[in-house]
Scaffold this active site. Structure first.
Site, PDB file in Angstrom:
ATOM      1  CD  GLU A  70     -31.229 -78.492  40.855  1.00 22.00           C
ATOM      2  OE1 GLU A  70     -31.154 -77.473  40.632  1.00 22.00           O
ATOM      3  OE2 GLU A  70     -30.958 -78.861  42.233  1.00 22.00           O
ATOM      4  CG  ASP A 285     -32.335 -75.384  50.276  1.00 21.52           C
ATOM      5  OD1 ASP A 285     -32.964 -76.341  49.751  1.00 21.52           O
ATOM      6  OD2 ASP A 285     -31.269 -75.575  50.294  1.00 21.52           O
TER       7      ASP A 285
HETATM    8  C1  FWO Z   1     -33.931 -78.813  47.724  1.00 24.03           C
HETATM    9  C2  FWO Z   1     -30.615 -77.353  46.839  1.00 24.03           C
HETATM   10  C3  FWO Z   1     -33.941 -79.922  46.476  1.00 24.03           C
HETATM   11  C4  FWO Z   1     -28.993 -76.516  44.650  1.00 24.03           C
HETATM   12  O1  FWO Z   1     -34.296 -81.104  46.830  1.00 24.03           O
HETATM   13  O2  FWO Z   1     -31.152 -79.306  47.576  1.00 24.03           O
HETATM   14  O3  FWO Z   1     -33.263 -79.698  45.475  1.00 24.03           O
HETATM   15  O4  FWO Z   1     -28.200 -77.186  44.510  1.00 24.03           O
HETATM   16  O5  FWO Z   1     -29.308 -75.421  44.919  1.00 24.03           O
HETATM   17  N1  FWO Z   1     -32.676 -77.952  47.416  1.00 24.03           N
HETATM   18  N2  FWO Z   1     -30.492 -78.579  44.790  1.00 24.03           N
HETATM   19  C5  FWO Z   1     -35.240 -78.179  47.683  1.00 24.03           C
HETATM   20  C6  FWO Z   1     -36.203 -79.056  48.188  1.00 24.03           C
HETATM   21  C7  FWO Z   1     -35.979 -79.339  49.838  1.00 24.03           C
HETATM   22  C8  FWO Z   1     -37.507 -78.118  48.129  1.00 24.03           C
HETATM   23  C9  FWO Z   1     -31.499 -78.274  47.418  1.00 24.03           C
HETATM   24  C10 FWO Z   1     -30.400 -77.442  45.281  1.00 24.03           C
HETATM   25 ZN    ZN Z   2     -30.549 -79.839  49.682  1.00 24.20          ZN
END
Ligand code: FWO
Ligand code: ZN
Length: 387
Positions: A70, A285
């Site tokens: 990101e 996660d």
């Molecule tokens: C969460 C995974 C977020 C990836 O909202 O969804 O980003 O693709 O590696 N992680 N986007 C973490 C929160 C729950 C703290 C993902 C991430």
């Molecule tokens: Zn997620």
């Protein structure tokens, strides 16, 4: 090889007392004072005095090939090391893609799941990623479910999140419908794992599906449901209608969760108090990014999720006073039920996925997956059994 683990205090998850477990790749018998010398075949006998024996932990949301990105290419996160699963008692993972469904591929996800399986773990995957329409192996969610052995569902499909593809209700409904029928045809659970962001709509789409369609609630599996207290309350309402919600485990490096998040430990207690613990799972996660954005939505930094957060959270829940036989349900029987796995229990006929824990400090000392020891530091192997 038939193995016998003797003298452990067994949590099936229900506490069954001190007993012996006999197993090969499946659990053959749980009983007291088993005397292996009467067996007409060779066995390995282990003494687990002073240890607790639990079902292997199931982690239903792991970025096994890494995730993130990101903040640009240099923020892509590393793939999962199987040793991290083993030392944290995780014997089953469900792998997923996340935000980056371009430089991360389903083919790589599949190969990693096969690698984990070959190295002794139990691994399944979701097809898709955050995006809608979902990225697929074969061009269709239903064909992926039917033709790709390790695909047990679709996810993590992002809703109510500034990184989602802003899917319409109809787009989401079609994915769930295809997952359900693809699951029927292939004998799989057909789960849609929803990544729920901080958006004000929360899981309203899911309520609309159970209110206005014939689709049963068990196909809808939202995660990150402790992202805020408000979202967790919405999740409890969903759970009261028979749904299962997944909470992101408390990462070991912070004793308090990220800003605004509802502490996973408090969320588990609240569910228990509402007699909804059966409708709760937790996931790490693992290897996914835990990104932070400022109020304008600009990326300000990220951390990486760890599979160690699952057992860390369970220990915190026990330290706070919930009995172990209750706390471990969120990572054994509950996810096993969601995915219709023959796992999550220390009972005859179930897969021999087992974790041995030091009774004093709840440290994980030995792990068995599919009947084979992946780690056995804590049990003494008795060559000649005195009795
Ligand atoms: C969460 C995974 C977020 C990836 O909202 O969804 O980003 O693709 O590696 N992680 N986007 C973490 C929160 C729950 C703290 C993902 C991430
Ligand atoms: Zn997620």
């Amino acid at each position: 090889m038939i193995r016998v683990i003797k003298n452990a205090k067994i949590f099936a998850p229900k506490y069954v007392g001190k007993a012996d477990a006999v197993f090969d790749n499946k659990i053959i018998h749980i009983g007291k004072d088993i005397n292996p010398f009467f067996f007409p075949f060779e066995v390995e006998i282990y003494d687990a005095s002073g240890l607790l024996l639990l079902p292997g932990l199931i982690d239903p949301h792991v970025h096994i090939t890494g995730g993130g990105g990101e903040g640009g290419f240099e923020t892509r996160t590393p793939e999962l090391k199987i040793s991290d699963c083993i030392k944290n008692g995780i014997t089953t993972v469900i792998g997923c893609l996340g935000t980056d469904g371009v430089s991360r591929s389903l083919e790589n996800l599949y190969a990693k799941a096969k690698a984990l399986e070959n190295e002794g773990l139990n691994a399944f995957i979701y097809t898709g990623s955050y995006r809608v329409p979902p990225v697929t192996f074969t061009g269709s969610v239903m064909r992926d479910m039917v033709l790709i052995d390790k695909v047990i569902g679709v996810g993590e499909i992002a809703i109510s999140d500034h990184r989602s593809s802003q899917p319409t209700f109809e787009e989401i409904l079609r994915i769930v419908a295809d997952a359900r029928v693809g699951g029927m045809i292939s004998g799989k659970p057909g789960i849609v794992n929803f990544h729920v962001g901080a958006g004000r709509e929360g899981i309203n789409y899911l309520f609309e599906i159970i209110r206005n369609t014939e689709i049963p609630v068990q196909h809808l599996y939202p995660t990150h449901m402790n992202r805020s207290k408000w979202l967790f309350e919405q999740g409890l309402e969903f759970a009261s209608k028979g749904g299962v919600i997944d909470l992101t485990a408390l990462q070991p490096k912070y004793d308090e969760p990220c800003k605004g998040e509802f502490n996973t430990v408090d969320a588990i207690f609240k569910a228990y108090e509402n007699k909804l613990l059966r409708n709760i799972t937790i996931s790490s996660d693992g290897q996914g990014s835990l990104p932070k954005f400022d109020e304008k939505g600009d990326f300000v930094g990220l951390d990486v999720g760890s599979v160690s957060s699952v057992w860390h959270t369970i220990r915190k829940v026990v330290e706070k006073g919930l009995p172990l036989e209750e706390a471990i349900q969120v990572s054994t029987v509950n996810p096993a039920k969601v995915f219709k796995l023959n796992k999550g229990k220390v009972e005859r006929g179930y897969d021999a996925d087992l974790v041995l824990v030091n009774e004093e400090n709840l440290e994980i000392v030995s792990v068995v997956s599919k009947g084979e020891f992946l780690m056995k530091d804590g049990v003494l192997k008795n060559l000649n059994f005195e009795f």
